[in-house]
Design a protein around this motif. Structure first.
Motif, PDB file in Angstrom:
ATOM      1  N   CYS A   1       0.847  -1.191   0.000  1.00  0.00           N
ATOM      2  CA  CYS A   1       0.000   0.000   0.000  1.00  0.00           C
ATOM      3  C   CYS A   1       0.879   1.236   0.000  1.00  0.00           C
ATOM      4  O   CYS A   1       2.013   1.199   0.491  1.00  0.00           O
ATOM      5  CB  CYS A   1      -0.885   0.044   1.251  1.00  0.00           C
ATOM      6  N   GLY A   2       0.350   2.334  -0.531  1.00  0.00           N
ATOM      7  CA  GLY A   2       1.092   3.583  -0.512  1.00  0.00           C
ATOM      8  C   GLY A   2       0.567   4.507   0.569  1.00  0.00           C
ATOM      9  O   GLY A   2      -0.642   4.783   0.630  1.00  0.00           O
ATOM     10  N   TYR A   3       1.443   4.971   1.443  1.00  0.00           N
ATOM     11  CA  TYR A   3       1.093   5.945   2.474  1.00  0.00           C
ATOM     12  C   TYR A   3       1.927   7.198   2.233  1.00  0.00           C
ATOM     13  O   TYR A   3       3.138   7.106   2.027  1.00  0.00           O
ATOM     14  CB  TYR A   3       1.370   5.387   3.873  1.00  0.00           C
ATOM     15  N   VAL A   4       1.275   8.336   2.254  1.00  0.00           N
ATOM     16  CA  VAL A   4       1.949   9.597   1.941  1.00  0.00           C
ATOM     17  C   VAL A   4       2.024  10.466   3.188  1.00  0.00           C
ATOM     18  O   VAL A   4       0.994  10.777   3.803  1.00  0.00           O
ATOM     19  CB  VAL A   4       1.204  10.353   0.823  1.00  0.00           C
ATOM     20  N   ALA A   5       3.235  10.850   3.575  1.00  0.00           N
ATOM     21  CA  ALA A   5       3.395  11.759   4.709  1.00  0.00           C
ATOM     22  C   ALA A   5       2.736  13.090   4.386  1.00  0.00           C
ATOM     23  O   ALA A   5       2.884  13.622   3.293  1.00  0.00           O
ATOM     24  CB  ALA A   5       4.883  11.968   5.019  1.00  0.00           C
TER      25      ALA A   5
ATOM     26  N   THR B   1      -5.600  -8.405  16.539  1.00  0.00           N
ATOM     27  CA  THR B   1      -5.003  -9.734  16.357  1.00  0.00           C
ATOM     28  C   THR B   1      -5.383 -10.250  14.982  1.00  0.00           C
ATOM     29  O   THR B   1      -6.517 -10.088  14.531  1.00  0.00           O
ATOM     30  CB  THR B   1      -5.488 -10.716  17.442  1.00  0.00           C
ATOM     31  N   SER B   2      -4.433 -10.885  14.323  1.00  0.00           N
ATOM     32  CA  SER B   2      -4.667 -11.412  12.983  1.00  0.00           C
ATOM     33  C   SER B   2      -4.636 -12.946  13.008  1.00  0.00           C
ATOM     34  O   SER B   2      -3.910 -13.555  13.808  1.00  0.00           O
ATOM     35  CB  SER B   2      -3.596 -10.903  12.011  1.00  0.00           C
ATOM     36  N   LYS B   3      -5.413 -13.547  12.127  1.00  0.00           N
ATOM     37  CA  LYS B   3      -5.396 -14.984  11.956  1.00  0.00           C
ATOM     38  C   LYS B   3      -4.447 -15.314  10.820  1.00  0.00           C
ATOM     39  O   LYS B   3      -4.442 -14.652   9.791  1.00  0.00           O
ATOM     40  CB  LYS B   3      -6.800 -15.512  11.631  1.00  0.00           C
ATOM     41  N   SER B   4      -3.632 -16.319  11.008  1.00  0.00           N
ATOM     42  CA  SER B   4      -2.669 -16.686   9.968  1.00  0.00           C
ATOM     43  C   SER B   4      -3.367 -17.429   8.834  1.00  0.00           C
ATOM     44  O   SER B   4      -4.467 -17.914   8.981  1.00  0.00           O
ATOM     45  CB  SER B   4      -1.579 -17.576  10.567  1.00  0.00           C
TER      46      SER B   4
ATOM     47  N   SER C   1      -0.843  -7.354   5.100  1.00  0.00           N
ATOM     48  CA  SER C   1      -1.431  -8.686   5.138  1.00  0.00           C
ATOM     49  C   SER C   1      -2.926  -8.571   4.873  1.00  0.00           C
ATOM     50  O   SER C   1      -3.568  -7.610   5.299  1.00  0.00           O
ATOM     51  CB  SER C   1      -1.198  -9.335   6.509  1.00  0.00           C
ATOM     52  N   THR C   2      -3.471  -9.556   4.176  1.00  0.00           N
ATOM     53  CA  THR C   2      -4.906  -9.580   3.946  1.00  0.00           C
ATOM     54  C   THR C   2      -5.593 -10.658   4.791  1.00  0.00           C
ATOM     55  O   THR C   2      -6.750 -10.998   4.558  1.00  0.00           O
ATOM     56  CB  THR C   2      -5.217  -9.835   2.460  1.00  0.00           C
ATOM     57  N   ALA C   3      -4.885 -11.162   5.795  1.00  0.00           N
ATOM     58  CA  ALA C   3      -5.460 -12.162   6.690  1.00  0.00           C
ATOM     59  C   ALA C   3      -6.545 -11.530   7.557  1.00  0.00           C
ATOM     60  O   ALA C   3      -6.447 -10.356   7.931  1.00  0.00           O
ATOM     61  CB  ALA C   3      -4.365 -12.760   7.574  1.00  0.00           C
ATOM     62  N   PRO C   4      -7.587 -12.271   7.887  1.00  0.00           N
ATOM     63  CA  PRO C   4      -8.649 -11.734   8.750  1.00  0.00           C
ATOM     64  C   PRO C   4      -8.083 -11.241  10.078  1.00  0.00           C
ATOM     65  O   PRO C   4      -7.107 -11.790  10.598  1.00  0.00           O
ATOM     66  CB  PRO C   4      -9.575 -12.937   8.961  1.00  0.00           C
TER      67      PRO C   4
ATOM     68  N   ALA D   1     -10.206  -4.018   2.508  1.00  0.00           N
ATOM     69  CA  ALA D   1      -9.636  -2.734   2.942  1.00  0.00           C
ATOM     70  C   ALA D   1      -8.264  -2.963   3.580  1.00  0.00           C
ATOM     71  O   ALA D   1      -8.024  -2.607   4.729  1.00  0.00           O
ATOM     72  CB  ALA D   1     -10.574  -2.040   3.921  1.00  0.00           C
ATOM     73  N   PRO D   2      -7.327  -3.560   2.827  1.00  0.00           N
ATOM     74  CA  PRO D   2      -6.032  -3.929   3.406  1.00  0.00           C
ATOM     75  C   PRO D   2      -5.199  -2.743   3.882  1.00  0.00           C
ATOM     76  O   PRO D   2      -4.519  -2.833   4.902  1.00  0.00           O
ATOM     77  CB  PRO D   2      -5.335  -4.684   2.275  1.00  0.00           C
TER      78      PRO D   2
END
Length: 281
Positions: free
Chosen positions: A89-93, A278-281, A111-114, A135-136
């Motif tokens: 993803c691109g994040y702009v300061a 928390t993310s699920k693998s 990551s796109t994990a739930p 919405a990663p």
């Protein structure tokens, strides 16, 4: 037949969208002023002659923090959406407003994990499932901010009764209430909109507040009724536990402002103690 309550909801919805547009205009003006102020100080010495260069106008999407003398490419610097090929993803300061809590910029790799987010408040936990697949960039930003304790001890600064949202995520809205805010605080970076196709803002939806397209930062809102908002705000999750907290707070009312649309700071303060994801693998 249009009832008085229906009319109140309509006025509240229209005011919310007008307020977002007003933020767009304020931030665009701030960026223009920052660009002019930054570049006006740049001097070039040629053969003993000092020439001051000033950039007038410029792209409203510029990043004045990127360089003392932005190039044409820098002025067109807009956050890039999620790239599934690279998983980035691109994040702009963007510190043009000056009202930021600077914690750096999230990593580009996402990551796109739930994932599950728990917002621990003074009134109890609010738990939501996060839609990392749709919405990663948004979820990745929340993971990053939570890891920096960004949301700790901040107030949810705006609520509606007939317009059923609770807006949070402004780092300037301190828990002790000594630093009043109108919702202008942010993390010093922005990122692109996501997941807008067919977006609905019904009970339980988590969505990003913004000041125009691709200006997402840290502010978000929780919907506890039916808002009828247009699809301009990135939905990134659904609350599974804790909506009854918002129902109880809404019943106590809000400290209404001069707008007369029924929104304002909740009379019963809602303070975020911390946020964990928390993310699920």
């Amino acid at each position: 037949m249009v009832t008085g309550k229906d009319r109140q909801k309509q006025l509240a919805r229209e005011h919310y969208q007008r307020q977002m547009q007003a933020r767009v205009e304020r931030e665009q003006k701030a960026r223009r002023n920052a660009i002019i102020g930054t570049t006006a100080a740049v001097v070039v010495v040629i053969g003993g002659v000092v020439a001051a260069t000033t950039l007038l106008g410029g792209d409203d999407k510029a990043d004045p923090a990127a360089s003392a003398a932005p190039t044409a490419s820098a002025l067109a610097n807009d956050p890039k959406p999620y790239d599934p090929a690279s998983g980035t993803c691109g994040y702009v300061a963007d510190k043009s407003s000056g009202q930021v809590k600077d914690v750096g910029v999230p990593p580009e790799k996402v990551s796109t994990a739930p994932a599950t987010m728990t917002i621990r408040t003074n009134l109890g936990p609010i738990v939501a499932t996060l839609d990392s697949a749709k919405a990663p960039c948004t979820v990745n930003s929340f993971k990053y901010l939570a890891s920096k304790d960004y949301f700790d001890d901040t107030r949810c600064h705006r609520m509606g009764t007939d317009f059923p949202i609770l807006q949070c995520g402004d780092p300037l809205a301190k828990a002790d209430g000594k630093n009043p805010t109108d919702g202008q605080g942010g993390p010093g970076y922005r990122f692109a909109n996501e997941n807008l196709t067919g977006a609905k803002y019904t009970r339980g939806v988590l969505a990003m507040a913004n000041s125009g397209p691709n200006t997402n930062g840290s502010q978000f809102f929780i919907v506890f009724g039916d808002t009828g908002l247009s699809p301009d705000y990135t939905p990134f999750g659904t609350v599974t536990t804790g909506l009854e907290i918002l129902d109880k707070v809404a019943k106590k009312g809000v400290i209404a402002g001069a707008t007369g649309d029924g929104t304002g700071a909740p009379k019963q303060p809602v303070v975020i103690k911390d946020v964990t994801i928390t993310s699920k693998s």
